[in-house]
Design a protein around this motif. Structure first.
Motif, PDB file in Angstrom:
ATOM      1  N   ASP A  32       0.846  -1.193   0.000  1.00 48.47           N
ATOM      2  CA  ASP A  32       0.000   0.000   0.000  1.00 48.47           C
ATOM      3  C   ASP A  32       0.887   1.250   0.000  1.00 48.47           C
ATOM      4  O   ASP A  32       1.690   1.446   0.909  1.00 48.47           O
ATOM      5  N   LYS A  34       0.638   4.248   0.917  1.00 48.71           N
ATOM      6  CA  LYS A  34       0.156   5.340   1.768  1.00 48.71           C
ATOM      7  C   LYS A  34       1.207   6.420   2.006  1.00 48.71           C
ATOM      8  O   LYS A  34       0.889   7.603   1.933  1.00 48.71           O
ATOM      9  N   ARG A  52       1.214   8.735  -0.805  1.00 48.31           N
ATOM     10  CA  ARG A  52       0.041   9.624  -0.810  1.00 48.31           C
ATOM     11  C   ARG A  52       0.268  10.811   0.121  1.00 48.31           C
ATOM     12  O   ARG A  52      -0.050  11.953  -0.215  1.00 48.31           O
ATOM     13  N   TRP A  67      -6.726  10.514  -5.846  1.00 51.21           N
ATOM     14  CA  TRP A  67      -6.074   9.247  -5.531  1.00 51.21           C
ATOM     15  C   TRP A  67      -7.165   8.204  -5.384  1.00 51.21           C
ATOM     16  O   TRP A  67      -7.955   8.259  -4.442  1.00 51.21           O
ATOM     17  N   ASP A  68      -7.254   7.265  -6.313  1.00 52.05           N
ATOM     18  CA  ASP A  68      -8.322   6.261  -6.291  1.00 52.05           C
ATOM     19  C   ASP A  68      -7.721   4.866  -6.382  1.00 52.05           C
ATOM     20  O   ASP A  68      -7.028   4.554  -7.362  1.00 52.05           O
ATOM     21  N   TYR A  69      -8.012   4.045  -5.378  1.00 53.49           N
ATOM     22  CA  TYR A  69      -7.558   2.653  -5.420  1.00 53.49           C
ATOM     23  C   TYR A  69      -8.381   1.886  -6.446  1.00 53.49           C
ATOM     24  O   TYR A  69      -9.610   1.896  -6.410  1.00 53.49           O
ATOM     25  N   GLU A 111      -7.151  -1.414  -7.126  1.00 48.56           N
ATOM     26  CA  GLU A 111      -6.957  -2.708  -6.470  1.00 48.56           C
ATOM     27  C   GLU A 111      -6.205  -2.443  -5.175  1.00 48.56           C
ATOM     28  O   GLU A 111      -5.164  -1.793  -5.175  1.00 48.56           O
ATOM     29  N   ALA A 112      -6.734  -2.949  -4.059  1.00 51.40           N
ATOM     30  CA  ALA A 112      -6.150  -2.658  -2.748  1.00 51.40           C
ATOM     31  C   ALA A 112      -5.657  -3.918  -2.057  1.00 51.40           C
ATOM     32  O   ALA A 112      -6.116  -4.281  -0.978  1.00 51.40           O
ATOM     33  N   PHE A 150      -1.304  -3.656  -5.399  1.00 54.45           N
ATOM     34  CA  PHE A 150      -2.024  -2.407  -5.201  1.00 54.45           C
ATOM     35  C   PHE A 150      -1.937  -1.611  -6.488  1.00 54.45           C
ATOM     36  O   PHE A 150      -0.855  -1.473  -7.063  1.00 54.45           O
ATOM     37  N   GLN A 151      -3.086  -1.122  -6.951  1.00 54.11           N
ATOM     38  CA  GLN A 151      -3.136  -0.276  -8.131  1.00 54.11           C
ATOM     39  C   GLN A 151      -3.872   1.003  -7.752  1.00 54.11           C
ATOM     40  O   GLN A 151      -4.959   0.943  -7.181  1.00 54.11           O
ATOM     41  N   VAL A 152      -3.236   2.135  -8.062  1.00 52.10           N
ATOM     42  CA  VAL A 152      -3.816   3.418  -7.719  1.00 52.10           C
ATOM     43  C   VAL A 152      -3.868   4.296  -8.961  1.00 52.10           C
ATOM     44  O   VAL A 152      -2.875   4.442  -9.676  1.00 52.10           O
ATOM     45  N   LYS A 153      -5.028   4.844  -9.211  1.00 55.07           N
ATOM     46  CA  LYS A 153      -5.199   5.825 -10.280  1.00 55.07           C
ATOM     47  C   LYS A 153      -4.944   7.200  -9.671  1.00 55.07           C
ATOM     48  O   LYS A 153      -5.658   7.620  -8.746  1.00 55.07           O
TER      49      LYS A 153
END
Length: 77
Positions: free
Chosen positions: A42, A44, A47, A60-62, A64-65, A70-73
């Motif tokens: 993650d 974090k 972020r 910041w949009d998960y 896949e968490a 973990f994939q973050v847009k």
């Protein structure tokens, strides 16, 4: 057409380059463009760094968490 202007797989970079590459990629985005960050944990702390250095300039949009991937847009406002 991809919804992402760039994709960064952070696992492919040595630790000392990860944040540099991520922030350079973000800085090269035009407003309303997005990048996909792929990581094995993650992000974090990243972020929090974004919030400190680019307040109000991103979303910041998960996607896949975890627990493995973990994939973050990350979108530029």
């Amino acid at each position: 057409m991809s919804q992402y202007t760039a994709t960064i797989n952070a696992t492919e970079y040595p630790p000392h380059l990860k944040h540099k590459v991520i922030f350079e990629t973000f800085n090269n985005l035009k407003p309303s463009e997005s990048m996909l960050l792929v990581n094995d944990h993650d992000p974090k702390p990243l972020r929090f760094q974004f919030e400190s250095t680019h307040p109000g300039q991103f979303t910041w949009d998960y996607i896949e968490a975890g627990p493995v991937t973990f994939q973050v847009k990350i979108s530029k406002l």
